[in-house]
Design an enzyme around this catalytic site. Structure first.
Site, mmCIF file in Angstrom:
data_model
loop_
_atom_site.group_PDB
_atom_site.id
_atom_site.type_symbol
_atom_site.label_atom_id
_atom_site.label_comp_id
_atom_site.label_asym_id
_atom_site.label_seq_id
_atom_site.Cartn_x
_atom_site.Cartn_y
_atom_site.Cartn_z
ATOM 1 N N GLY A 167 0.823 -1.199 0.000
ATOM 2 C CA GLY A 167 0.000 0.000 0.000
ATOM 3 C C GLY A 167 0.854 1.244 0.000
ATOM 4 O O GLY A 167 2.070 1.203 0.215
ATOM 5 N N CYS A 168 0.213 2.365 -0.250
ATOM 6 C CA CYS A 168 0.955 3.625 -0.367
ATOM 7 C C CYS A 168 1.474 4.087 0.990
ATOM 8 O O CYS A 168 2.678 4.325 1.155
ATOM 9 C CB CYS A 168 0.085 4.690 -1.029
ATOM 10 S SG CYS A 168 -1.584 4.855 -0.347
#
Lengths: 342, 342, 342, 342
Positions: B148-149
């Protein structure tokens, strides 16, 4: 490898030139000058260039610009005209991103720019660097006057209609909107985030320096003087120009076909299908002028929508395109950037 | 040429994958699927890709994904877990940009994501695609769970301290700020320009899905469980994550040297000189995680500033980096993009 | 009618004071000074005030400030300390929106502000103008030091916990985000739209002038020194501060009830229901500090979210609130503004 | 006290009406309806209204709108036409902020709005609520059609020239730019922050619903049909419309004097001095239309710059102005707001 120098690289056109040249495999950036920042590594001022540009700003004296093959002036108006002659004499080609060599009528230039021209003799030699009209002259040029941002979007938008003699050239209207980077990286109140953000305004309605430049180009296409009302606006975004152009048709014509034909061979002009609306972000970071053309309600008013990234096709990208032409490289080398969206 | 397929390419990670793959000279984009937009040329939905991507969206049935060498899932959570097994069986490598294979504890995953896992057997095989910790496993992987970011920015920021055993891992704090593109291209009220613009807010303070992912990664580095307070915020910009990390040192240490050494060989992690402040725009469009580390007033609280472009190093760029590793290409191929600034 | 003067009204706190005073029916704006703009009608510089403010900027000499009942200093740091004494001697009350009288330890002030204090004797007399802790002293004050923007949001956010002795005061963390107007209306590069827009960054991590001000206020509440890590950030919006505060609980406590009780009688502090997230825009243009309090995962870390409009509760609005108190007016007079949303 | 009801208050015109009515001391907000949000306190959806509006959304059935003195419709097009008749019959005055009663030619309305008109008989009675041309009829009206946002800015900008018979009405051009709030609070892709932010585009070039409304108003002033090219654009800001208007003078005229005289008595129209450029932010939150007029290079093309806040003079503010007229209150009551700048 073409040896490149940049004069005055601390502004937005300078950093944009470096972004493009860093990925151009036919050139080597030799020197970039800044009197004020001499000695500072470029990547310290612009961390976006860390790992991509490893030289420091140098003084003009230390830059040995006369050893370059080409020098870009990314300077305020009035600098290149004082330095171009010596560089040309040393066999260096010159591309001026400022306005010094754009207007052929020196008196007109002096009126709009408020200074005496230091090198009027070179004005005649300079080639106006809009490849879509001057490609062959650019190939032969030693000195190129890179067009202004508004003039690029407006001229490319009007040219097919005017070249076809299809509109009344006495009452052209160019309602133009620019992102704030068009004003440069100077510390000024009116381009502060809190002044320009969440706000929209016109400026220069009484007269803007790009007006004579646009009129000169359109007049050449028309074969005579044109009447143009040009209203620039500041829109709260960083990059991009959107020109909305209005003209009165003098004869019935398929404007969509006209535009597609005019720009069929042009790599950096994209005529969209009928009914499209070009967005400025669709060219963000790219050297493309994207446009669409309309006849609302089928009437005789034609509306052209023309967008560019003011820092690329409106400045640094077009300068690289001109450099490629001047040195016999593929016109698009180093310019094959996919726009950044969103 | 590696034959590439993309499942679910109408969102921002999809268009970003295409932006990067269009300039990657080792791959060929074979198919991109969208049930909803099947038949529409990609460049009609995304005019920024005109001239760069000339295929149309296709239905999954028409896409022949099993003929690809690698398939990227740029889909909502819960899609890849239903389709990965068949592709792997057909010899296709899979990179999931969603969360389906990120959490090793399936029950934990099901709690946070609110659905039953369709392919728990693959969870064990999947390699967590953060090259800076798992490079060798990624090279061998058939199935990569792209991080994920937020987890990318937070883990890269904390890892040197935790690996060195230099901080109290029971009270870590990650105050994280994301641009709006992190929420995707769904039509929702809270990400409208008029809701998210000129506004700043926290969200998910009580619990965010990236919390267990970050804790899993940090626990592995710590060799045991960690305590983490993670507060995400929405900031009124389009791209970028800025993670501000706080930890308590348990012994005196030269944090600047620690970070420089840890990431000395990492092409896509840039430790800035002491005293610097990384800006999100300095990595706009690029696959870089840029960071700086501080001990304010020389105390025992260490502050790490870590920025990424959430759509690049936080999604599509890291996915391409993983693909390069999986296929033995140079790790940075197709990722040599200069950030767009301003 | 209270006769009001403003010194230095060309910046954002000046125009904000005028916005509020123009609708305050208990005051009359007598004079506003600006050496640089003397003679220019206020509404020419700020067309938003056309029809609302009809005086011109005047020189200090022409302003007859000693005929006013109260003078606001909306000046850079270091001006009020040179002029307050004469005004006070003339019976004029003074509210300084800059930092000259905020720090009781003059040596500390001189260290952070880099100048000698011109009026150390008045520092002791000055009342720190945060009504939620100093209401009675403000009512009696001749000279009020209006708090800084970050200090207002951070102190109001931490006070209930510290006053209750419920947290470890040696390791407080204040992760604070400000809109760009906090930097004022000076022409500077780093606050240009093209620098601050679409970008997020920390600054002053090593030390910010608001740190000693916050620590002084928190120490008073704690009855002893506090340890605080304060990291300010610049977020791409115009108005608003969002402070995210972290503290470690030293005993179990109902934090929601604590906050509601502490601020039950405070008109300008709004404690939201549990689970809410205050947005900066929800106080845009208003004198409110809005907050929410959390214990993520029920742990012993407490998170406080505190938002203000930096130009109102963080500057001009709080100054008017202080004026109302000093003159025995209803505390909220002229401040009953509904936030502008969207 | 005038008892007020609002139908459909969850959108931006609804919250804006509440912002203004909350400070209007001649009215009492009795009910606000929303089928979807019935039961939710207004201030829970809009925390900006905490402390200012303490009622909840109610179903239409529970709202007892027929007990109100006036009902505002802040609904999508097509709602008011179905409900106005019953309210009028119950003695309630109606102000429709949507388009149902704006176009006198019902067939034309049905063509542009794509539905059958449910109450054509009322169309004739409805008064077009632009006070600057219809003040006396509004005072007598039971039913007011509140003008659209673009039509307000464009009509006010053109009226002096057309009423004076000074321009060629066959070739008027209105190049108009709107902030994103003009599109309302619907969840749609094209108004997401990541779509509309940092971007500029035209839309509706082939035909926009406000075109017939503007033409109707201008034709009335001209005493015959007009030719108008109307190009709306979306600009990346939240509030504000900037209309740039072009017309060809048919006789020499002092346009500055013309505009000043036409609007000399109008409280909510501000003609700026010659050479000014109105900014949208200069009317942010206020009910003012601010304008400037030019003859570039002294030619026969006249350029009018006209700005409004689309949610105030372009919607809710003008609706309150109309209500004041309909009930014999001072026209500006509740509208004496100073614009929020920056």
């Amino acid at each position: 490898m073409i040896k490149v120098g940049i004069v005055g690289g601390t502004g937005y056109t300078g950093v944009e030139l470096m972004r493009l040249l860093a990925r151009h495999d036919g050139v080597q950036l030799q020197a970039i000058t800044s009197r004020k920042e001499a000695g500072m590594p470029v990547a310290e001022m612009y961390p976006s260039l860390r790992g991509h540009v490893d030289i420091a700003f140098s003084t003009p004296a230390d830059a040995s610009l006369d050893q370059c093959d080409v020098v870009f002036f990314a300077t305020p108006n009035g600098i290149a005209m004082g330095e171009a002659e010596a560089l040309l004499a040393a066999g260096v080609k010159v591309i001026d991103l400022a306005a010094d060599f754009r207007i052929k009528d020196v008196a007109e230039w002096e009126k709009w720019y408020g200074m005496s021209h230091a090198s009027p003799a070179l004005v005649g030699e300079a080639v106006y660097g809009l490849p879509e009209i001057n490609r062959e002259q650019i190939r032969q040029a030693r000195l190129v006057a890179n067009p202004g941002c508004y003039p690029t979007a407006v001229q490319l938008g009007f040219l097919p209609l005017i070249e076809a003699g299809a509109v009344d050239v006495t009452s052209l209207i160019a309602d133009s909107k620019s992102g704030v980077s068009g004003a440069g990286r100077k510390a000024e109140v009116h381009t502060l985030m809190c002044e320009a953000g969440d706000n929209f305004k016109a400026y220069g309605v009484g007269g803007h320096r790009h007006l004579p430049e646009i009129k000169q180009g359109l007049a050449r296409a028309a074969g005579g003087p044109v009447g143009l009302t040009f209203v620039p606006h500041l829109t709260p975004m960083i990059r991009g120009i959107h020109a909305t152009l209005y003209a009165r048709l003098t004869r019935d014509i398929d404007v969509q076909a006209l535009y597609q034909q005019r720009y069929a061979g042009e790599r950096f002009v994209d005529v969209m299908p009928a009914g499209s609306t070009p967005e400025t972000r669709s060219v963000r970071g790219a050297n493309t002028c994207r446009m669409a053309v309309y006849r609302p309600q089928g009437g005789d008013t034609v509306v052209v929508l023309s967008v560019i990234d003011n820092l690329v096709k409106g400045a640094a990208g077009q300068a690289v395109q001109n450099m490629n032409l001047m040195f016999g490289l593929p016109e698009g080398q180093g310019l094959d950037v996919v726009p950044l969206l969103p």
